[in-house]
Design a protein around this motif. Structure first.
Motif, PDB file in Angstrom:
ATOM      1  N   VAL A   1       4.304  -1.063   2.869  1.00  0.00           N
ATOM      2  CA  VAL A   1       4.134   0.244   2.743  1.00  0.00           C
ATOM      3  C   VAL A   1       4.939   0.933   1.522  1.00  0.00           C
ATOM      4  CG1 VAL A   1       2.565   0.312   4.637  1.00  0.00           C
ATOM      5  CG2 VAL A   1       5.121   0.576   4.715  1.00  0.00           C
ATOM      6  N   ILE A   2       4.372   1.712   1.221  1.00  0.00           N
ATOM      7  CA  ILE A   2       5.914   2.857   0.795  1.00  0.00           C
ATOM      8  C   ILE A   2       4.863   3.982   1.083  1.00  0.00           C
ATOM      9  CG2 ILE A   2       5.924   4.494  -1.177  1.00  0.00           C
ATOM     10  CD1 ILE A   2       5.301   1.657  -3.575  1.00  0.00           C
ATOM     11  N   VAL A   3       6.353   4.635   1.437  1.00  0.00           N
ATOM     12  CA  VAL A   3       6.209   5.939   2.391  1.00  0.00           C
ATOM     13  C   VAL A   3       6.630   7.312   1.847  1.00  0.00           C
ATOM     14  CG1 VAL A   3       6.368   7.576   4.876  1.00  0.00           C
ATOM     15  CG2 VAL A   3       6.614   4.905   4.802  1.00  0.00           C
ATOM     16  N   SER A   4       5.394   8.282   1.788  1.00  0.00           N
ATOM     17  CA  SER A   4       5.965   9.244   0.764  1.00  0.00           C
ATOM     18  C   SER A   4       5.088  10.446   1.048  1.00  0.00           C
ATOM     19  CB  SER A   4       5.491   9.249  -0.528  1.00  0.00           C
ATOM     20  OG  SER A   4       3.928   9.193  -0.283  1.00  0.00           O
ATOM     21  N   GLY A   5       5.127  11.604   1.143  1.00  0.00           N
ATOM     22  CA  GLY A   5       4.751  13.059   2.138  1.00  0.00           C
ATOM     23  C   GLY A   5       5.764  13.486   2.566  1.00  0.00           C
TER      24      GLY A   5
ATOM     25  N   ALA B   1       1.023  -1.329   0.239  1.00  0.00           N
ATOM     26  CA  ALA B   1       0.240   0.150   0.348  1.00  0.00           C
ATOM     27  C   ALA B   1       0.965   1.098   0.120  1.00  0.00           C
ATOM     28  CB  ALA B   1      -1.162  -0.230   1.274  1.00  0.00           C
ATOM     29  N   LEU B   2       0.646   2.002  -0.944  1.00  0.00           N
ATOM     30  CA  LEU B   2       1.626   3.185  -0.736  1.00  0.00           C
ATOM     31  C   LEU B   2       0.583   4.411   0.643  1.00  0.00           C
ATOM     32  CD1 LEU B   2       2.747   6.081  -1.648  1.00  0.00           C
ATOM     33  CD2 LEU B   2       1.098   6.311  -3.732  1.00  0.00           C
ATOM     34  N   LEU B   3       1.287   4.814   1.345  1.00  0.00           N
ATOM     35  CA  LEU B   3       0.844   5.770   2.344  1.00  0.00           C
ATOM     36  C   LEU B   3       1.724   7.373   1.467  1.00  0.00           C
ATOM     37  CD1 LEU B   3       1.902   3.871   5.711  1.00  0.00           C
ATOM     38  CD2 LEU B   3       0.100   3.814   4.741  1.00  0.00           C
ATOM     39  N   VAL B   4       0.280   8.798   2.367  1.00  0.00           N
ATOM     40  CA  VAL B   4       1.079   9.690   1.231  1.00  0.00           C
ATOM     41  C   VAL B   4       0.532  10.771   2.229  1.00  0.00           C
ATOM     42  CG1 VAL B   4       0.347  11.836  -0.069  1.00  0.00           C
ATOM     43  CG2 VAL B   4      -0.022   9.496  -0.697  1.00  0.00           C
ATOM     44  N   ILE B   5       1.741  10.714   2.929  1.00  0.00           N
ATOM     45  CA  ILE B   5       1.760  11.664   4.286  1.00  0.00           C
ATOM     46  C   ILE B   5       1.645  13.106   4.434  1.00  0.00           C
ATOM     47  CG2 ILE B   5       3.336  11.906   6.974  1.00  0.00           C
ATOM     48  CD1 ILE B   5       1.543   9.492   6.005  1.00  0.00           C
ATOM     49  N   ASP B   6       0.448  14.028   5.603  1.00  0.00           N
ATOM     50  CA  ASP B   6      -0.143  15.158   5.737  1.00  0.00           C
ATOM     51  C   ASP B   6       0.597  15.729   4.341  1.00  0.00           C
ATOM     52  OD1 ASP B   6      -0.374  13.899   7.795  1.00  0.00           O
ATOM     53  OD2 ASP B   6       1.972  14.367   8.531  1.00  0.00           O
ATOM     54  N   MET B   7      -0.193  15.666   3.480  1.00  0.00           N
ATOM     55  CA  MET B   7       0.105  16.611   2.291  1.00  0.00           C
ATOM     56  C   MET B   7      -0.725  17.573   2.176  1.00  0.00           C
ATOM     57  SD  MET B   7       3.025  15.303  -0.445  1.00  0.00           S
ATOM     58  CE  MET B   7       1.919  16.382  -1.296  1.00  0.00           C
ATOM     59  N   GLN B   8      -0.416  18.744   3.427  1.00  0.00           N
ATOM     60  CA  GLN B   8      -1.437  19.661   4.118  1.00  0.00           C
ATOM     61  C   GLN B   8      -1.186  20.852   3.291  1.00  0.00           C
ATOM     62  OE1 GLN B   8      -1.115  16.503   7.443  1.00  0.00           O
ATOM     63  NE2 GLN B   8      -3.371  18.165   7.818  1.00  0.00           N
ATOM     64  N   ASN B   9      -2.251  22.094   3.723  1.00  0.00           N
ATOM     65  CA  ASN B   9      -1.934  23.058   2.877  1.00  0.00           C
ATOM     66  C   ASN B   9      -0.954  23.813   4.292  1.00  0.00           C
ATOM     67  OD1 ASN B   9      -3.734  23.803   0.883  1.00  0.00           O
ATOM     68  ND2 ASN B   9      -5.633  23.447   2.499  1.00  0.00           N
TER      69      ASN B   9
END
Length: 207
Positions: free
Chosen positions: A139-143, A28-36
């Motif tokens: 898991v793949i970690v990005s962000g 699974a891909l985890l997309v961490i905290d890509m927030q304003n």
């Protein structure tokens, strides 16, 4: 000035001695905290994050987003307390524009959004149980930020028994040296490193 992390720094080759490809059947891909709130760091890697999202979707891999936020009604409580102390009260408050995921992020309605209040995406979020129920073993970690929420989440995933892949070009932080230090640390003891090109090649390779 925010440096685009993939442009000049790479992990030391002495640490990147382990090579492996993710298995799309159990990853699974985890997309961490890509927030304003983090847009100064997140905007330069938005294209790379979206490229990873598209690659993972194309391989029928689940994509899970996290959103970091604190309850404005409970200052100084629980996980809020230590982060508020450490960052002198400057934390992401729920219900604000800053707490929302960035416009232009490749998210669709069916995607899971895990809400968290500390660096780890696993602490009191039910993420581990959700991944296990989905049959996820990798898991793949990005962000963002490379050295805080992304690194902590990667380390926690590893100690909880997940195989971890960490993105070198779809992660970013406030300082290039901190970014590189995380890549070195994770390559040494926790995660396989990959970029968009290597992920594309891995997913297109015959089984």
């Amino acid at each position: 000035m925010i440096i685009k992390m993939s442009s000049s720094l790479k992990p030391s080759s002495s640490y990147t001695i382990r090579k492996r490809n993710p298995d799309p059947k159990t990853c699974a891909l985890l997309v961490i905290d890509m927030q304003n709130y983090f847009s100064s760091m997140a905007t330069p890697i938005l294209a790379e994050v979206n490229a990873k999202i598209a690659l993972c979707r194309g391989a029928s891999m689940p994509v899970i987003f996290t959103r970091h936020r604190h309850d404005p009604r409970c200052p100084g409580s629980g996980d809020n307390g230590m982060l508020e102390e450490w960052w002198s009260g400057e934390v992401v408050m729920d219900g604000t524009w800053e707490s929302e995921l960035m416009e232009g992020l490749g998210r669709v309605g069916r995607d899971v959004v895990v809400e968290k209040s500390t660096y780890s995406a696993f602490r009191k979020t039910g993420l581990e149980e959700r991944l296990v129920a989905m049959g996820v073993k990798e898991v793949i970690v990005s962000g963002v930020m490379t050295n805080l929420c992304c690194e902590t989440t990667a380390r926690e995933a590893f100690v909880r028994g997940f195989r971890v892949f960490f993105s070198t070009d779809a992660t970013a932080t406030s300082d290039a040296h901190l970014h590189q230090a995380t890549l070195n640390n994770l390559a040494y003891g926790f995660a396989y490193l990959l970029d968009c090109q290597s992920l594309k090649q891995a997913l297109s390779a015959p089984n």
